[in-house]
Design a protein around this motif. Sequence first.
Motif, PDB file in Angstrom:
ATOM      1  N   ARG A 173     -10.560  -3.487   5.847  1.00  0.00           N
ATOM      2  CA  ARG A 173     -11.930  -3.383   6.364  1.00  0.00           C
ATOM      3  C   ARG A 173     -12.134  -4.493   7.389  1.00  0.00           C
ATOM      4  NH1 ARG A 173     -15.214  -4.378   0.947  1.00  0.00           N
ATOM      5  NH2 ARG A 173     -14.225  -2.921  -0.479  1.00  0.00           N
ATOM      6  N   ASN A 174     -13.283  -4.496   7.999  1.00  0.00           N
ATOM      7  CA  ASN A 174     -13.567  -5.563   8.978  1.00  0.00           C
ATOM      8  C   ASN A 174     -13.628  -6.929   8.322  1.00  0.00           C
ATOM      9  OD1 ASN A 174     -13.698  -3.783  11.014  1.00  0.00           O
ATOM     10  ND2 ASN A 174     -15.939  -3.529  10.922  1.00  0.00           N
ATOM     11  N   ASN A 175     -13.993  -6.931   7.020  1.00  0.00           N
ATOM     12  CA  ASN A 175     -14.150  -8.224   6.340  1.00  0.00           C
ATOM     13  C   ASN A 175     -12.947  -8.570   5.451  1.00  0.00           C
ATOM     14  OD1 ASN A 175     -14.613  -6.264   4.439  1.00  0.00           O
ATOM     15  ND2 ASN A 175     -16.326  -7.324   3.447  1.00  0.00           N
ATOM     16  N   THR A 176     -11.795  -7.877   5.646  1.00  0.00           N
ATOM     17  CA  THR A 176     -10.616  -8.187   4.828  1.00  0.00           C
ATOM     18  C   THR A 176      -9.974  -9.478   5.335  1.00  0.00           C
ATOM     19  OG1 THR A 176     -10.255  -5.819   4.557  1.00  0.00           O
ATOM     20  CG2 THR A 176      -8.433  -7.264   3.926  1.00  0.00           C
ATOM     21  N   ILE A 177      -9.633 -10.372   4.402  1.00  0.00           N
ATOM     22  CA  ILE A 177      -9.044 -11.650   4.819  1.00  0.00           C
ATOM     23  C   ILE A 177      -7.616 -11.846   4.292  1.00  0.00           C
ATOM     24  CG2 ILE A 177     -11.159 -12.963   5.296  1.00  0.00           C
ATOM     25  CD1 ILE A 177     -11.075 -13.953   2.378  1.00  0.00           C
ATOM     26  N   LEU A 178      -7.252 -11.120   3.248  1.00  0.00           N
ATOM     27  CA  LEU A 178      -5.911 -11.345   2.692  1.00  0.00           C
ATOM     28  C   LEU A 178      -5.347 -10.068   2.058  1.00  0.00           C
ATOM     29  CD1 LEU A 178      -3.787 -13.678   2.004  1.00  0.00           C
ATOM     30  CD2 LEU A 178      -4.795 -13.690  -0.271  1.00  0.00           C
ATOM     31  N   LEU A 179      -4.057  -9.828   2.321  1.00  0.00           N
ATOM     32  CA  LEU A 179      -3.305  -8.799   1.595  1.00  0.00           C
ATOM     33  C   LEU A 179      -2.258  -9.544   0.774  1.00  0.00           C
ATOM     34  CD1 LEU A 179      -2.178  -5.908   0.978  1.00  0.00           C
ATOM     35  CD2 LEU A 179      -0.862  -6.090   3.104  1.00  0.00           C
ATOM     36  N   ALA A 180      -2.277  -9.330  -0.549  1.00  0.00           N
ATOM     37  CA  ALA A 180      -1.294  -9.986  -1.429  1.00  0.00           C
ATOM     38  C   ALA A 180      -0.455  -8.909  -2.102  1.00  0.00           C
ATOM     39  CB  ALA A 180      -2.012 -10.834  -2.483  1.00  0.00           C
ATOM     40  N   ALA A 181       0.812  -8.871  -1.781  1.00  0.00           N
ATOM     41  CA  ALA A 181       1.717  -7.886  -2.399  1.00  0.00           C
ATOM     42  C   ALA A 181       3.036  -8.571  -2.678  1.00  0.00           C
ATOM     43  CB  ALA A 181       1.920  -6.700  -1.467  1.00  0.00           C
ATOM     44  N   MET A 182       3.514  -8.457  -3.906  1.00  0.00           N
ATOM     45  CA  MET A 182       4.714  -9.187  -4.305  1.00  0.00           C
ATOM     46  C   MET A 182       5.959  -8.675  -3.591  1.00  0.00           C
ATOM     47  SD  MET A 182       4.856  -7.564  -8.124  1.00  0.00           S
ATOM     48  CE  MET A 182       5.231  -9.096  -8.911  1.00  0.00           C
ATOM     49  N   TYR A 183       6.941  -9.533  -3.475  1.00  0.00           N
ATOM     50  CA  TYR A 183       8.194  -9.168  -2.808  1.00  0.00           C
ATOM     51  C   TYR A 183       8.983  -8.217  -3.709  1.00  0.00           C
ATOM     52  CZ  TYR A 183      11.768 -10.191   0.720  1.00  0.00           C
ATOM     53  OH  TYR A 183      12.653 -10.111   1.759  1.00  0.00           O
ATOM     54  N   ALA A 184       9.215  -8.649  -4.949  1.00  0.00           N
ATOM     55  CA  ALA A 184       9.958  -7.807  -5.895  1.00  0.00           C
ATOM     56  C   ALA A 184       9.266  -7.879  -7.240  1.00  0.00           C
ATOM     57  CB  ALA A 184      11.393  -8.284  -6.022  1.00  0.00           C
ATOM     58  N   ASN A 185       9.167  -6.724  -7.879  1.00  0.00           N
ATOM     59  CA  ASN A 185       8.446  -6.695  -9.151  1.00  0.00           C
ATOM     60  C   ASN A 185       9.274  -7.310 -10.280  1.00  0.00           C
ATOM     61  OD1 ASN A 185       7.596  -5.188 -11.843  1.00  0.00           O
ATOM     62  ND2 ASN A 185       5.839  -5.328 -10.470  1.00  0.00           N
ATOM     63  N   ASN A 186       8.629  -8.163 -11.066  1.00  0.00           N
ATOM     64  CA  ASN A 186       9.328  -8.867 -12.139  1.00  0.00           C
ATOM     65  C   ASN A 186       9.744  -7.954 -13.280  1.00  0.00           C
ATOM     66  OD1 ASN A 186       6.358  -9.084 -12.050  1.00  0.00           O
ATOM     67  ND2 ASN A 186       6.566  -9.825 -14.136  1.00  0.00           N
ATOM     68  N   GLU A 187       9.081  -6.812 -13.450  1.00  0.00           N
ATOM     69  CA  GLU A 187       9.420  -5.928 -14.573  1.00  0.00           C
ATOM     70  C   GLU A 187      10.439  -4.856 -14.195  1.00  0.00           C
ATOM     71  OE1 GLU A 187       6.266  -4.534 -17.035  1.00  0.00           O
ATOM     72  OE2 GLU A 187       5.034  -6.299 -16.630  1.00  0.00           O
ATOM     73  N   THR A 188      10.270  -4.265 -13.022  1.00  0.00           N
ATOM     74  CA  THR A 188      11.158  -3.160 -12.636  1.00  0.00           C
ATOM     75  C   THR A 188      12.216  -3.578 -11.626  1.00  0.00           C
ATOM     76  OG1 THR A 188       9.698  -2.521 -10.837  1.00  0.00           O
ATOM     77  CG2 THR A 188       9.316  -1.457 -12.971  1.00  0.00           C
ATOM     78  N   GLY A 189      12.008  -4.703 -10.958  1.00  0.00           N
ATOM     79  CA  GLY A 189      12.950  -5.136  -9.918  1.00  0.00           C
ATOM     80  C   GLY A 189      12.712  -4.447  -8.580  1.00  0.00           C
ATOM     81  N   LEU A 190      11.719  -3.558  -8.524  1.00  0.00           N
ATOM     82  CA  LEU A 190      11.430  -2.835  -7.286  1.00  0.00           C
ATOM     83  C   LEU A 190      11.120  -3.808  -6.144  1.00  0.00           C
ATOM     84  CD1 LEU A 190      10.374   0.170  -6.158  1.00  0.00           C
ATOM     85  CD2 LEU A 190       8.269  -1.139  -6.167  1.00  0.00           C
ATOM     86  N   ILE A 191      11.750  -3.593  -4.995  1.00  0.00           N
ATOM     87  CA  ILE A 191      11.503  -4.455  -3.829  1.00  0.00           C
ATOM     88  C   ILE A 191      10.504  -3.744  -2.906  1.00  0.00           C
ATOM     89  CG2 ILE A 191      12.554  -5.596  -1.832  1.00  0.00           C
ATOM     90  CD1 ILE A 191      15.226  -5.577  -3.449  1.00  0.00           C
ATOM     91  N   HIS A 192       9.398  -4.391  -2.640  1.00  0.00           N
ATOM     92  CA  HIS A 192       8.387  -3.791  -1.757  1.00  0.00           C
ATOM     93  C   HIS A 192       8.766  -4.014  -0.288  1.00  0.00           C
ATOM     94  CE1 HIS A 192       5.520  -2.482  -4.720  1.00  0.00           C
ATOM     95  NE2 HIS A 192       5.596  -3.642  -5.339  1.00  0.00           N
ATOM     96  N   PRO A 193       8.294  -3.142   0.599  1.00  0.00           N
ATOM     97  CA  PRO A 193       8.631  -3.298   2.024  1.00  0.00           C
ATOM     98  C   PRO A 193       7.785  -4.398   2.666  1.00  0.00           C
ATOM     99  CG  PRO A 193       7.237  -1.377   1.713  1.00  0.00           C
ATOM    100  CD  PRO A 193       7.441  -1.966   0.350  1.00  0.00           C
ATOM    101  N   VAL A 194       8.131  -5.647   2.387  1.00  0.00           N
ATOM    102  CA  VAL A 194       7.265  -6.765   2.815  1.00  0.00           C
ATOM    103  C   VAL A 194       7.155  -6.862   4.334  1.00  0.00           C
ATOM    104  CG1 VAL A 194       7.365  -8.241   0.779  1.00  0.00           C
ATOM    105  CG2 VAL A 194       9.203  -8.340   2.434  1.00  0.00           C
TER     106      VAL A 194
END
Length: 388
Positions: free
Chosen positions: A141-162
């Motif tokens: 949105r216009n007022n969004t200041i931060l996107l927080a998304a983990m690099y790799a999930n601690n439970e599944t090991g899934l790697i996000h497209p950082v």
Amino acid sequence: MKAYPIYLDHNATTPCHASVLDEMLPYFRTHFGNASSSHHPYGWIAEEAVETAREQVAELIGAQSKEIVFTSGATEANNLAIRGVAFAQKEKGNHLITLETEHSAVLDTMKALSQQGFEVSYLPVNADGTVSLELVKRTFRNNTILLAAMYANNETGLIHPVRELAALAREHGVLFFTDGVQAVGKIPVDVGESGMDLMSLSAHKMYGPKGVGALYLRKSKPHIPLEAQITGGGQETGRRSGTLNVPGIVGLGKAADLALNEFQEDANRLSALRDKLEAGLLEIEGSQINGSTDSRLPHVSNISFKGIPGKAFLIRINKFLAVSSGAACSSITDKPSHVLSAMGLDADTAMATLRFSLGKSTTDKVIEDAIAFVREVHKDLRYSSVSK
Ligand SMILES: Cc1ncc(COP(=O)(O)O)c(C=O)c1O
């Protein structure tokens, strides 16, 4: 039966490597100086050791040493990143975005902020744990200041497209923070190439000591506003006050150095062992891997066993095999993992799930024993639940 179970819980913590401990020991007694004592050699020696460690950590993640802020661990680094950016930018906006599958150090921090006038969007994930980039795009949105998304999930090991997530954030004029705890030291991480603005990491997840971590904070323009969360003596250029944990920081530096030299070899060896483990366990009826296998940490496997009582399963398994059913900090609760629930698993299946995370001490024999033991316990429980 062994006195201690086989350890396959390296995402919870890793043992401190002997070479890391050796490097740390002199800083408890001989070189015990305060790194801020700038008027005598005790302080100079401590400060020099801290700066060496800063360079070692920076090198591991492709950063510059001045971009590293030492903290007491990743929980603190996550708090500093999220609260620090939120409060420093509150004139600009009050909206933050994160994923439902983040670690509690992120989720609980977001929750606290939402009670302090901030709005948080928690993005759902797909059944394989991935997040839709389209959805992320639509959430800005216009007022969004931060996107927080983990690099790799601690439970599944899934790697996000950082890299893609960082690019999307930048396009929308939003800062991007990633919790890098499970990725750093396990797969190649390059903050410059990925374009993230902030990233947390923790020593004890990569054969370093507990109670020390760092926040990477991009220095190049545009400037990242960050409000200190711990004030006092002005250490770490005012971003994190408190006498520096010199032995711990030295240990983190050495662990980073070790990871730089060994992670590729470890990854090759452990992914083969992980595949062997999965091949052995997927023969069990009702078993399934959770999380996309397209982009996964090499040493992690999250497997559910449908149709057996989860709690009894874990209690029996843990006698011989140290694994967890979710994040270490939530294993003590009786609730199903929030990560697996977000991926759509029903509560019973989520409870009957084991997270295996392999490490330097994992051998062929360990994997063979683990497979045999899980099969045996599963057979027993299956038999008793069918015969009831
Ligand atoms: C993804 C993730 N983030 C943060 C943390 C917290 O790190 P620390 O133990 O250094 O506070 C952990 C540890 O479990 C983790 O797995």
